[in-house]
Design a protein around this motif. Structure first.
Motif, PDB file in Angstrom:
ATOM      1  N   HIS A  21      77.498  45.811  45.413  1.00 48.55           N
ATOM      2  CA  HIS A  21      76.520  46.489  44.386  1.00 48.55           C
ATOM      3  C   HIS A  21      75.025  45.644  44.498  1.00 48.55           C
ATOM      4  O   HIS A  21      74.674  45.199  43.333  1.00 48.55           O
ATOM      5  CB  HIS A  21      77.259  46.318  42.980  1.00 48.55           C
ATOM      6  N   ILE A  22      74.633  45.393  45.878  1.00 43.69           N
ATOM      7  CA  ILE A  22      73.442  45.057  45.847  1.00 43.69           C
ATOM      8  C   ILE A  22      72.358  46.143  46.313  1.00 43.69           C
ATOM      9  O   ILE A  22      72.879  46.683  47.276  1.00 43.69           O
ATOM     10  CB  ILE A  22      73.487  43.567  46.923  1.00 43.69           C
ATOM     11  N   ILE A  23      71.332  46.418  45.819  1.00 44.47           N
ATOM     12  CA  ILE A  23      70.459  47.314  46.143  1.00 44.47           C
ATOM     13  C   ILE A  23      69.432  46.863  47.126  1.00 44.47           C
ATOM     14  O   ILE A  23      68.961  45.725  46.986  1.00 44.47           O
ATOM     15  CB  ILE A  23      70.186  48.115  44.918  1.00 44.47           C
ATOM     16  N   ASP A  24      68.813  47.742  47.720  1.00 47.97           N
ATOM     17  CA  ASP A  24      67.569  47.713  48.669  1.00 47.97           C
ATOM     18  C   ASP A  24      66.350  48.326  47.603  1.00 47.97           C
ATOM     19  O   ASP A  24      66.676  48.882  46.624  1.00 47.97           O
ATOM     20  CB  ASP A  24      67.708  48.451  49.933  1.00 47.97           C
ATOM     21  N   GLY A  25      65.195  47.892  47.950  1.00 44.77           N
ATOM     22  CA  GLY A  25      64.305  48.796  46.980  1.00 44.77           C
ATOM     23  C   GLY A  25      64.025  50.405  47.502  1.00 44.77           C
ATOM     24  O   GLY A  25      64.757  51.040  48.284  1.00 44.77           O
ATOM     25  N   GLY A  26      62.992  50.852  46.881  1.00 49.54           N
ATOM     26  CA  GLY A  26      62.654  52.419  47.212  1.00 49.54           C
ATOM     27  C   GLY A  26      63.566  53.356  46.736  1.00 49.54           C
ATOM     28  O   GLY A  26      64.576  53.112  45.844  1.00 49.54           O
ATOM     29  N   SER A  31      68.942  55.737  45.045  1.00 43.48           N
ATOM     30  CA  SER A  31      70.118  56.434  45.739  1.00 43.48           C
ATOM     31  C   SER A  31      71.478  55.649  45.531  1.00 43.48           C
ATOM     32  O   SER A  31      72.473  56.157  45.233  1.00 43.48           O
ATOM     33  CB  SER A  31      69.914  56.641  47.184  1.00 43.48           C
ATOM     34  N   ILE A  32      71.407  54.233  45.688  1.00 41.96           N
ATOM     35  CA  ILE A  32      72.656  53.424  45.417  1.00 41.96           C
ATOM     36  C   ILE A  32      72.959  53.369  44.050  1.00 41.96           C
ATOM     37  O   ILE A  32      74.264  53.356  43.648  1.00 41.96           O
ATOM     38  CB  ILE A  32      72.267  51.927  45.994  1.00 41.96           C
ATOM     39  N   MET A  33      71.876  53.286  43.162  1.00 41.94           N
ATOM     40  CA  MET A  33      72.234  53.222  41.730  1.00 41.94           C
ATOM     41  C   MET A  33      72.916  54.843  41.392  1.00 41.94           C
ATOM     42  O   MET A  33      73.632  54.668  40.442  1.00 41.94           O
ATOM     43  CB  MET A  33      71.049  52.829  40.812  1.00 41.94           C
ATOM     44  N   ALA A  34      72.176  55.802  41.789  1.00 42.96           N
ATOM     45  CA  ALA A  34      72.840  56.993  41.555  1.00 42.96           C
ATOM     46  C   ALA A  34      74.243  57.351  41.853  1.00 42.96           C
ATOM     47  O   ALA A  34      75.070  57.841  41.423  1.00 42.96           O
ATOM     48  CB  ALA A  34      71.924  57.990  42.224  1.00 42.96           C
ATOM     49  N   SER A  35      74.525  56.673  43.040  1.00 35.49           N
ATOM     50  CA  SER A  35      75.909  56.821  43.763  1.00 35.49           C
ATOM     51  C   SER A  35      76.817  56.132  42.657  1.00 35.49           C
ATOM     52  O   SER A  35      77.988  56.411  42.525  1.00 35.49           O
ATOM     53  CB  SER A  35      75.767  56.601  45.127  1.00 35.49           C
ATOM     54  N   TYR A  36      76.446  54.860  42.338  1.00 34.92           N
ATOM     55  CA  TYR A  36      77.308  54.036  41.562  1.00 34.92           C
ATOM     56  C   TYR A  36      77.523  54.810  40.088  1.00 34.92           C
ATOM     57  O   TYR A  36      78.642  54.768  39.665  1.00 34.92           O
ATOM     58  CB  TYR A  36      76.404  52.674  41.244  1.00 34.92           C
ATOM     59  N   LEU A 154      71.651  48.057  34.859  1.00 35.59           N
ATOM     60  CA  LEU A 154      72.834  48.789  35.507  1.00 35.59           C
ATOM     61  C   LEU A 154      74.080  47.979  36.140  1.00 35.59           C
ATOM     62  O   LEU A 154      75.255  48.267  35.686  1.00 35.59           O
ATOM     63  CB  LEU A 154      72.578  50.064  36.478  1.00 35.59           C
ATOM     64  N   LEU A 155      73.560  46.911  36.921  1.00 34.71           N
ATOM     65  CA  LEU A 155      74.597  46.276  37.766  1.00 34.71           C
ATOM     66  C   LEU A 155      74.772  44.924  37.331  1.00 34.71           C
ATOM     67  O   LEU A 155      75.712  44.379  37.882  1.00 34.71           O
ATOM     68  CB  LEU A 155      74.106  46.309  39.334  1.00 34.71           C
ATOM     69  N   GLY A 156      73.841  44.543  36.347  1.00 34.59           N
ATOM     70  CA  GLY A 156      74.107  43.186  36.069  1.00 34.59           C
ATOM     71  C   GLY A 156      72.848  42.197  36.635  1.00 34.59           C
ATOM     72  O   GLY A 156      72.578  42.416  37.791  1.00 34.59           O
ATOM     73  N   TRP A 157      72.307  41.146  36.149  1.00 30.77           N
ATOM     74  CA  TRP A 157      71.164  40.570  36.335  1.00 30.77           C
ATOM     75  C   TRP A 157      71.397  39.650  37.585  1.00 30.77           C
ATOM     76  O   TRP A 157      70.659  39.235  38.280  1.00 30.77           O
ATOM     77  CB  TRP A 157      70.655  39.655  35.136  1.00 30.77           C
ATOM     78  N   ASP A 158      72.517  39.271  37.911  1.00 31.87           N
ATOM     79  CA  ASP A 158      73.025  38.454  38.971  1.00 31.87           C
ATOM     80  C   ASP A 158      72.970  39.388  40.366  1.00 31.87           C
ATOM     81  O   ASP A 158      72.249  38.956  41.175  1.00 31.87           O
ATOM     82  CB  ASP A 158      74.548  37.891  38.920  1.00 31.87           C
ATOM     83  N   LYS A 159      73.202  40.444  40.230  1.00 32.79           N
ATOM     84  CA  LYS A 159      73.270  41.472  41.262  1.00 32.79           C
ATOM     85  C   LYS A 159      71.664  41.831  41.607  1.00 32.79           C
ATOM     86  O   LYS A 159      71.215  41.888  42.520  1.00 32.79           O
ATOM     87  CB  LYS A 159      73.801  42.811  40.981  1.00 32.79           C
ATOM     88  N   ALA A 160      70.877  41.879  40.210  1.00 35.64           N
ATOM     89  CA  ALA A 160      69.631  42.186  40.549  1.00 35.64           C
ATOM     90  C   ALA A 160      68.672  40.907  41.204  1.00 35.64           C
ATOM     91  O   ALA A 160      67.986  41.177  42.147  1.00 35.64           O
ATOM     92  CB  ALA A 160      68.843  42.405  39.301  1.00 35.64           C
ATOM     93  N   MET A 161      69.177  39.676  41.026  1.00 32.62           N
ATOM     94  CA  MET A 161      68.441  38.549  41.716  1.00 32.62           C
ATOM     95  C   MET A 161      68.906  38.884  42.857  1.00 32.62           C
ATOM     96  O   MET A 161      68.128  38.584  43.830  1.00 32.62           O
ATOM     97  CB  MET A 161      68.941  37.368  40.885  1.00 32.62           C
ATOM     98  N   TYR A 162      70.351  39.032  43.383  1.00 32.90           N
ATOM     99  CA  TYR A 162      70.536  38.950  44.795  1.00 32.90           C
ATOM    100  C   TYR A 162      69.891  40.048  45.431  1.00 32.90           C
ATOM    101  O   TYR A 162      69.490  40.129  46.489  1.00 32.90           O
ATOM    102  CB  TYR A 162      72.076  39.179  44.907  1.00 32.90           C
ATOM    103  N   SER A 163      69.603  41.215  44.834  1.00 30.65           N
ATOM    104  CA  SER A 163      68.942  42.565  45.154  1.00 30.65           C
ATOM    105  C   SER A 163      67.315  41.985  45.532  1.00 30.65           C
ATOM    106  O   SER A 163      66.826  42.369  46.554  1.00 30.65           O
ATOM    107  CB  SER A 163      68.789  43.636  44.251  1.00 30.65           C
ATOM    108  N   LEU A 164      66.884  40.937  44.712  1.00 29.73           N
ATOM    109  CA  LEU A 164      65.587  40.676  44.978  1.00 29.73           C
ATOM    110  C   LEU A 164      65.380  39.799  46.324  1.00 29.73           C
ATOM    111  O   LEU A 164      64.477  39.951  47.040  1.00 29.73           O
ATOM    112  CB  LEU A 164      65.086  39.720  43.950  1.00 29.73           C
TER     113      LEU A 164
END
Length: 270
Positions: A21-26, A31-36, A154-164
């Protein structure tokens, strides 16, 4: 290269990022969030969300770019569906963020280097750049900050920071893939010993040197300005050469993002 890039990007997404549940940009991140949210296949959203931007790219940027982008996106979508049933490589979020970012970045970099794109936001950024004072990179960064911020809710702030973390690693790997590891540097040298320095650069580094005529803005004196293109690894050697000949020489070094023609390759040793 477009095909290879799409395979790498799909592998980085499905083996590392998506399962954790880590996303890339753009658009891929959206698409990853929509699929989730919907449990629908990621490959569907990658194609569907990019369609409007592909039309814009075809109309505003060119047919060749649009065709390369269509091929890359369809290929990515196919390999996402192929890799999806396979097991993830790691459950460690940090490792997933780092290695996912590296692999996705190399894949996207290959696609951009050979004339395509995987991200509709880049197309919008190119069009906005033509009508605003912001660069393409700044516009893409703004889009991605909103996308990564949304992933926190959507995924939690820890996942958002890993996504960054993933985003910045991928961003750097894209640069390295496009420019190459052996980055070129443009060097300007102003010195009264310009002939000796030019000869030393050609002899010791094997690099071509161009000589410009210049004039001191304050003194009005005529000056000779040397210009050469070297690699990042040769910077320290160049400084030593110049300093040994003229320790008062004025030297500036800039990034060079592409080099075509000229005596860039090293001359064979005599």
């Amino acid at each position: 290269m477009l095909f290879s890039g799409s395979v790498l990007a799909a592998a980085g997404l499905e083996f590392f990022l998506v399962p954790n549940h880590i996303i890339d940009g753009g658009i891929v991140g959206l698409s990853i969030m929509a699929s989730y949210l919907t449990n629908a296949p990621l490959s569907w959203f990658v194609v569907a969300l990019n369609l409007p931007f592909l039309y814009l790219g075809y109309k505003k940027i060119g047919k060749s770019f649009a065709l390369s982008t269509i091929f890359s996106i369809i290929s990515l979508s196919y390999w996402l569906s192929v890799f999806h049933p396979l097991a993830e490589v790691t459950h460690d979020l940090f490792l997933a963020a780092v290695f996912g970012g590296i692999i996705v970045g190399i894949g996207v970099g290959l696609i951009i280097r050979y004339g395509g794109s995987l991200d509709g936001t880049e197309i919008v950024a190119i069009l906005i750049d033509r009508r605003s004072g912001f660069s393409v990179g700044e516009i893409v960064m703004l889009f991605n900050l909103f996308i990564l911020g949304g992933s926190g809710f959507l995924l939690g702030w820890d996942k958002a920071m890993y996504s960054l973390v993933t985003y910045f690693i991928a961003f750097k790997m894209i640069d390295i893939t496009i420019q190459g590891v052996d980055e070129s540097k443009g060097v300007l040298i102003v010195s009264d010993q310009h002939q000796e320095i030019a000869a030393a650069l050609m002899d010791q580094l094997g690099r071509g040197v161009t000589v410009f005529n210049g004039e001191g803005g304050f003194s009005g004196e005529t000056k000779k300005i040397l210009y050469s293109v070297i690699t990042r690894l040769e910077i320290s050697q160049l400084k030593i050469i110049v300093n040994e000949i003229d320790d008062s020489a004025f030297v500036t070094i800039q990034d060079v993002y592409d080099v075509v023609g000229g005596m860039v390759k090293k001359k064979a040793s005599h």
